[in-house]
Scaffold this motif. Structure first.
Motif, PDB file in Angstrom:
ATOM      1  N   PRO A  61       0.813  -1.214   0.000  1.00  0.00           N
ATOM      2  CA  PRO A  61       0.000   0.000   0.000  1.00  0.00           C
ATOM      3  C   PRO A  61       0.853   1.275   0.000  1.00  0.00           C
ATOM      4  O   PRO A  61       0.413   2.309  -0.417  1.00  0.00           O
ATOM      5  CB  PRO A  61      -0.812  -0.110   1.289  1.00  0.00           C
ATOM      6  N   GLY A  62       2.065   1.168   0.452  1.00  0.00           N
ATOM      7  CA  GLY A  62       2.904   2.366   0.515  1.00  0.00           C
ATOM      8  C   GLY A  62       3.429   2.787  -0.837  1.00  0.00           C
ATOM      9  O   GLY A  62       3.918   3.888  -1.005  1.00  0.00           O
ATOM     10  N   GLY A  63       3.356   1.867  -1.802  1.00  0.00           N
ATOM     11  CA  GLY A  63       3.817   2.182  -3.147  1.00  0.00           C
ATOM     12  C   GLY A  63       5.250   2.670  -3.134  1.00  0.00           C
ATOM     13  O   GLY A  63       6.108   2.092  -2.457  1.00  0.00           O
ATOM     14  N   PRO A  64       5.499   3.740  -3.878  1.00  0.00           N
ATOM     15  CA  PRO A  64       6.877   4.207  -4.051  1.00  0.00           C
ATOM     16  C   PRO A  64       7.543   4.623  -2.739  1.00  0.00           C
ATOM     17  O   PRO A  64       8.749   4.466  -2.599  1.00  0.00           O
ATOM     18  CB  PRO A  64       6.746   5.398  -5.008  1.00  0.00           C
ATOM     19  N   VAL A  65       6.785   5.160  -1.793  1.00  0.00           N
ATOM     20  CA  VAL A  65       7.404   5.590  -0.537  1.00  0.00           C
ATOM     21  C   VAL A  65       8.058   4.393   0.138  1.00  0.00           C
ATOM     22  O   VAL A  65       9.216   4.431   0.564  1.00  0.00           O
ATOM     23  CB  VAL A  65       6.370   6.242   0.413  1.00  0.00           C
ATOM     24  N   PHE A  66       7.298   3.301   0.223  1.00  0.00           N
ATOM     25  CA  PHE A  66       7.828   2.122   0.890  1.00  0.00           C
ATOM     26  C   PHE A  66       8.970   1.496   0.095  1.00  0.00           C
ATOM     27  O   PHE A  66      10.027   1.181   0.656  1.00  0.00           O
ATOM     28  CB  PHE A  66       6.725   1.087   1.129  1.00  0.00           C
ATOM     29  N   THR A  67       8.764   1.300  -1.197  1.00  0.00           N
ATOM     30  CA  THR A  67       9.814   0.619  -1.963  1.00  0.00           C
ATOM     31  C   THR A  67      11.115   1.435  -1.949  1.00  0.00           C
ATOM     32  O   THR A  67      12.200   0.871  -1.885  1.00  0.00           O
ATOM     33  CB  THR A  67       9.356   0.342  -3.414  1.00  0.00           C
ATOM     34  N   ASP A  68      10.972   2.758  -1.945  1.00  0.00           N
ATOM     35  CA  ASP A  68      12.158   3.604  -1.859  1.00  0.00           C
ATOM     36  C   ASP A  68      12.885   3.412  -0.522  1.00  0.00           C
ATOM     37  O   ASP A  68      14.090   3.203  -0.476  1.00  0.00           O
ATOM     38  CB  ASP A  68      11.743   5.071  -2.040  1.00  0.00           C
ATOM     39  N   LEU A  69      12.118   3.465   0.596  1.00  0.00           N
ATOM     40  CA  LEU A  69      12.748   3.308   1.913  1.00  0.00           C
ATOM     41  C   LEU A  69      13.379   1.921   2.039  1.00  0.00           C
ATOM     42  O   LEU A  69      14.468   1.761   2.584  1.00  0.00           O
ATOM     43  CB  LEU A  69      11.715   3.532   3.028  1.00  0.00           C
ATOM     44  N   ARG A  70      12.678   0.917   1.507  1.00  0.00           N
ATOM     45  CA  ARG A  70      13.189  -0.446   1.602  1.00  0.00           C
ATOM     46  C   ARG A  70      14.507  -0.582   0.824  1.00  0.00           C
ATOM     47  O   ARG A  70      15.452  -1.214   1.297  1.00  0.00           O
ATOM     48  CB  ARG A  70      12.145  -1.437   1.066  1.00  0.00           C
ATOM     49  N   ALA A  71      14.546   0.024  -0.330  1.00  0.00           N
ATOM     50  CA  ALA A  71      15.769  -0.054  -1.132  1.00  0.00           C
ATOM     51  C   ALA A  71      16.927   0.645  -0.414  1.00  0.00           C
ATOM     52  O   ALA A  71      18.054   0.138  -0.385  1.00  0.00           O
ATOM     53  CB  ALA A  71      15.533   0.588  -2.499  1.00  0.00           C
ATOM     54  N   ARG A  72      16.630   1.787   0.204  1.00  0.00           N
ATOM     55  CA  ARG A  72      17.695   2.501   0.908  1.00  0.00           C
ATOM     56  C   ARG A  72      18.154   1.702   2.129  1.00  0.00           C
ATOM     57  O   ARG A  72      19.346   1.648   2.433  1.00  0.00           O
ATOM     58  CB  ARG A  72      17.205   3.894   1.319  1.00  0.00           C
ATOM     59  N   LEU A  73      17.194   1.073   2.834  1.00  0.00           N
ATOM     60  CA  LEU A  73      17.583   0.246   3.983  1.00  0.00           C
ATOM     61  C   LEU A  73      18.502  -0.890   3.534  1.00  0.00           C
ATOM     62  O   LEU A  73      19.508  -1.184   4.172  1.00  0.00           O
ATOM     63  CB  LEU A  73      16.343  -0.327   4.683  1.00  0.00           C
ATOM     64  N   ARG A  74      18.142  -1.519   2.409  1.00  0.00           N
ATOM     65  CA  ARG A  74      18.975  -2.619   1.907  1.00  0.00           C
ATOM     66  C   ARG A  74      20.394  -2.159   1.640  1.00  0.00           C
ATOM     67  O   ARG A  74      21.358  -2.818   2.026  1.00  0.00           O
ATOM     68  CB  ARG A  74      18.379  -3.186   0.618  1.00  0.00           C
ATOM     69  N   ALA A  75      20.509  -0.994   1.006  1.00  0.00           N
ATOM     70  CA  ALA A  75      21.834  -0.469   0.687  1.00  0.00           C
ATOM     71  C   ALA A  75      22.618  -0.162   1.969  1.00  0.00           C
ATOM     72  O   ALA A  75      23.789  -0.532   2.113  1.00  0.00           O
ATOM     73  CB  ALA A  75      21.705   0.779  -0.184  1.00  0.00           C
ATOM     74  N   LEU A  76      21.947   0.494   2.908  1.00  0.00           N
ATOM     75  CA  LEU A  76      22.624   0.905   4.145  1.00  0.00           C
ATOM     76  C   LEU A  76      23.001  -0.295   4.998  1.00  0.00           C
ATOM     77  O   LEU A  76      24.057  -0.338   5.630  1.00  0.00           O
ATOM     78  CB  LEU A  76      21.713   1.844   4.953  1.00  0.00           C
ATOM     79  N   SER A  77      22.115  -1.285   4.999  1.00  0.00           N
ATOM     80  CA  SER A  77      22.376  -2.483   5.767  1.00  0.00           C
ATOM     81  C   SER A  77      23.509  -3.273   5.119  1.00  0.00           C
ATOM     82  O   SER A  77      24.394  -3.795   5.808  1.00  0.00           O
ATOM     83  CB  SER A  77      21.073  -3.273   5.860  1.00  0.00           C
ATOM     84  N   GLY A  78      23.502  -3.298   3.782  1.00  0.00           N
ATOM     85  CA  GLY A  78      24.558  -3.996   3.053  1.00  0.00           C
ATOM     86  C   GLY A  78      25.923  -3.378   3.293  1.00  0.00           C
ATOM     87  O   GLY A  78      26.933  -4.086   3.406  1.00  0.00           O
TER      88      GLY A  78
END
Lengths: 500, 392
Positions: A61-78
């Motif tokens: 439901p979050g659409g781009p807001v969520f997918t954007d945050l998730r992608a950034r978390l993945r990068a930062l966590s990586g």
């Protein structure tokens, strides 16, 4: 003990995800602890990513807001800038003598599943940090109604979680009831998934937010969202029964129907009644913020417009406890967009306090957004109140606390014969809130009943008495015993002595 | 006039009303809201050494069991029995010595060999050397006891004023003639200070020192287990011998018991930290660790809730019961440390007898309020062993 992080963020829903990402990108060393196996929280709850086809974004439901945050978390966590700890629940938060915080965590039932997780095999059980951003979110508020202990009655959010997380329909023919705009996405979600929705039963008026045009105009996006739900309701031919409440859930061994009544002019359910067949009843009366951790740390709380206990924060999301920021529903129920903004603000404010001046303009912008969203949330709370005097509608036989099977009659007896006038005394005498859920479900209702029986309005103190919980989540005694070894509490030494 | 509606104040109010006195109870908060709601509801004789406290405990046992027999169901009185276990041969030997003395005072106690322990408690650790079973040890639900004792007192004409705080005393010269409260002045022929852990503060309002201090304790509550998983109150014997001090530092002794609801209660920690309500990680950890040493199966059981309270303790670990000669008209019934629930009924009955001008069933000299102000009877510092503080 490893060196403390700059900040530990608790919760990876809209507020926590935004806070963790923003803080790490501002250069802080971040730990992110989340009970769920993958990020998103309740609002962005979605199917198990391990079993999803590549690119399958249904139910996000979050659409781009969520997918954007998730992608950034993945990068930062990586890259090691966020230590992401999914599948762990904080059960104890303490402030140490040197001002750092320690979070003790325990594994949640669901194992970590996120692709973003790079969890070491022996996941650490405690996290230390110089500051905390608490984003614990909330859950559906429930009011007791006769028959709500029948199988087939669920929290509206639970029904939605099954849909979003497991693509599972909890029934074939549903009634969604309570109050507030959240009932609409639950109803339309069920209908889209193939259930017949027999009715949405709304205690308040239709499109109540138009009562407060100032608040509604301040968040135009919300108006569009409302129109979309209204259209979807129409498309699925879902009856929307306003000014109506469920008086009783009927069924022999499980839900078969509900009996509804229209609220009369004086607010009592004295109007025409109707029986609606259903095998699923989804109930929601707004939301209850999860305040275990802020209360454990001693944060000041207040009663919000919707009757919830919330954490007092200043214009930079700082609680009354130095170094503890709180964002999202715990500071006042207001939805995901507001939570994201608050999460961002707390991270920016924390970064600024540690000497990063870069965020000043961003802080101003996000604070403007928060003020606007707060006005809208306030309009919502005014439009969808819990009906006054609801306890008086209950028969003595109605179960209030399902864990301990405490009835309204038991509470009335504790009040009338034993002199209980506050919820804590009610709890001690009649046991509501003493069972598995520790009052998470019945706490709001018990506080409301105590004040109603005593002929006074509910107070923050009423709710505080039932909202503090140590531990914040169940933890095995074995894990607790391990603390004695770590802190030199004397346990193991005497154990040895005892068996010698 | 009873100040404080904890279990001691409620029992005193009931027995005083029963004796025909006109009774008013004033309570700062909600009845039972202090230490009475923060314990486990123990009525123990097992943990007491021969002496005035054991005499009071036995008297109180009879009062709960006989005088209050018809109401016992109201507060879920359960004569569950206590099992004291020792892990070493030495522990068994000193336990045997203690039980011999107790038996001579009228305590019922059965020696239990190491091999028989699991007949009492199937889940006990196999590493234990022996123990003793005390059939008189019992339990009740303290908040229900408070509420029903007050209800019974009201039925006998007493009035109860919650949320009414005493801010001073009415005086006629030295004499105490009532209390000044947030709800107005309330004159009374006698004022009974039953303010528990806060009794020292109340006494100070009357200008008399009373050394009642808070001693913090935590209780752990587990998830519900099947009925009769843990059947009695079970605790380790060692502590009876090793808690002689009034040390301010953390001390913990495992006390484990099942409840009707299926939950298991684990106590008892004690620390002198004032009225600090912060969660203590070492205390919780030590309690869990020691409970697991007694019942290894608890390792996998989940903790659901913890609570804490402040026991009212005096330097010699004896309660204060009787008239205060330093302020005529002022009486005390307080300072019961961790044994307040068990001792409440007897205390209430005895103080009511004294208030009504009758000879109490038990000599109250050892509990005299003025005993701390130097040289008075009962102030001898060298009580052989401090058992009082070990109770939850």
């Amino acid at each position: 003990m490893p060196h403390p992080h700059d900040v530990a963020v608790v919760g990876a829903g809209p507020a926590g995800l935004a806070a963790a990402v923003e803080a790490a990108e501002a250069g802080l060393d971040v730990a992110l602890v989340d009970a769920a196996g993958q990020p998103g929280g309740q609002y962005w709850r979605h199917f198990d990513e391990r079993h999803a086809a590549p690119g399958d974004a249904r139910g996000l439901p979050g659409g781009p807001v969520f997918t954007d945050l998730r992608a950034r978390l993945r990068a930062l966590s990586g890259s090691g800038r966020v230590r992401y700890l999914p599948g762990r629940q904080v059960w104890l938060a303490t402030r140490d003598d040197d001002g750092t915080f320690t979070l003790r965590t325990t594994a949640t039932v669901s194992a970590p599943v996120s692709a973003a997780a790079s969890v070491p095999v022996s996941a650490p059980e405690s996290v230390t940090a110089r500051a905390l951003i608490l984003c614990p979110g909330g859950y559906d508020r429930q009011l007791p109604v006769p028959g709500w202990d029948l199988p087939g009655v669920m929290a509206a959010g639970g029904v939605q979680a099954l849909l979003k997380g497991h693509r599972t329909l909890a029934g074939k023919r549903a009634v969604v009831a309570g109050t507030g705009p959240f009932l609409l996405p639950v109803a339309t979600g069920l209908a889209r998934a193939g259930a017949a929705v027999a009715a949405v039963v709304e205690a308040n008026g239709t499109l109540g937010w138009s009562r407060d045009p100032r608040g509604a105009v301040s968040a135009p996006g919300k108006g569009v969202e409302a129109l979309r739900y209204a259209a979807s309701m129409a498309r699925h031919r879902i009856p929307y029964r306003t000014g109506t409440v469920i008086r009783e859930v009927l069924g022999d061994g499980r839900v078969e129907a509900v009996r509804t009544a229209v609220l009369a002019r004086d607010g009592r359910p004295a109007g025409p009644e109707r029986e609606i067949a259903a095998d699923l009843v989804a109930l929601g009366w707004g939301f209850t913020p999860s305040l275990e951790l802020p209360l454990m740390l001693g944060a000041r709380t207040r009663l919000d417009l919707d009757g919830s206990l919330v954490v007092v924060v200043d214009a930079l999301q700082r609680s009354s406890v130095e170094g503890v920021y709180v964002a999202g529903e715990a500071t006042g129920v207001g939805g995901a967009a507001l939570a994201v903004a608050e999460g961002r603000l707390s991270a920016l404010a924390l970064a600024a306090s540690t000497g990063d001046p870069a965020g000043t303009a961003a802080i101003r912008r996000v604070r403007r957004r928060i003020r606007r969203a707060r006005r809208f949330a306030a309009a919502m709370h005014r439009a969808y109140p819990v009906p006054a005097g609801w306890p008086r509608w209950l028969p003595d036989s109605a179960v209030v606390c399902r864990c301990e099977e405490v009835t309204y009659g038991d509470l009335r007896h504790a009040h009338a014969d034993l002199g209980a006038t506050d919820p804590r005394t009610l709890k001690m005498l009649a046991r509501p809130g003493m069972g598995w859920c520790q009052g998470r479900i019945c706490g709001f209702a018990t506080a409301g009943i105590a004040s109603c029986l005593s002929g006074r309005p509910s107070t923050a103190e009423d709710l505080r008495a039932l909202s503090g919980r140590t531990p914040a989540a169940p933890v095995r005694l074995g894990e607790l015993a391990a603390l004695a070894e770590e802190t030199g509490g004397g346990g193991p030494a005497e154990e040895t002595g005892g068996s010698s | 006039m009873v100040v404080g509606a904890g279990v001691v104040g409620a029992a005193a109010a009931y027995f005083a009303a029963l004796a025909g006195l006109r009774v008013t109870v004033v309570e700062r908060g909600a009845p039972g809201g202090g230490t009475s709601s923060a314990g486990e509801g123990n009525l123990l004789v097992s943990d007491k050494e021969p002496g005035p406290e054991l005499d009071l405990a036995l008297h109180s046992q009879r009062t709960w069991r006989e005088d209050l027999a018809e109401h016992a169901g109201q507060w879920e009185f359960e004569s569950k029995g206590g099992l004291v276990v020792a892990s070493t041969g030495d522990g068994v030997a000193s336990l045997r010595e203690l039980t011999a003395h107790q038996r001579a005072c009228g305590v019922e106690v059965v020696q239990v060999a190491g091999a028989e322990l699991r007949g009492y408690e199937p889940h006990l650790s196999e590493d234990l050397a022996g123990g003793a079973f005390y059939p008189q040890d019992a339990q009740l639900q303290p908040m229900l006891a408070v509420a029903h004792l007050l209800r019974l007192a009201r039925g006998l004409g007493a009035s109860v004023c919650p949320h009414t705080e005493v801010t001073g005393f009415l005086r006629d010269g030295d004499r105490v003639t009532g209390v000044i409260t947030t709800g107005g002045d309330l004159p009374a022929g006698a004022v009974l200070n039953a303010a528990g852990t806060w009794a020292g503060q109340v006494a100070a309002l009357a200008g008399v020192p009373l050394p009642v201090h808070p001693r913090r304790g935590f209780v752990l509550v587990t998830e519900p287990l099947p009925a009769r998983t843990i059947r009695h109150k079970v605790y380790a014997a060692e502590y009876v011998g090793d808690v002689a001090s009034s040390d301010a530092a953390l001390q913990t002794s495992p006390v484990v018991e099942g409840t009707r609801a299926g939950t298991v209660l684990i106590g008892a920690s004690r620390e002198r930290v004032g009225f600090d309500r912060t969660v203590s990680v070492p205390a919780l950890g030590a309690l869990a660790s020691k409970a697991i040493a007694l019942f290894p199966m608890l390792r996998q059981v989940r903790l659901m809730r913890t609570y804490l309270g402040f026991r009212p303790y005096c330097p010699d670990h004896l309660p204060v019961i009787g008239a205060d000669p330093r302020a005529p008209g002022l009486w005390h019934a307080c300072g019961h440390e961790g044994a307040g629930i068990g001792l409440a009924a007897g205390t209430g009955k005895l103080i009511a007898q004294a208030l009504a001008g009758r000879e109490p069933d038990l000599d109250l000299a050892a509990f005299a309020p003025e005993r701390f102000s130097g040289g008075a009877p009962g102030s001898s510092p060298g009580r052989p062993r401090d058992t009082g503080e070990a109770r939850p």
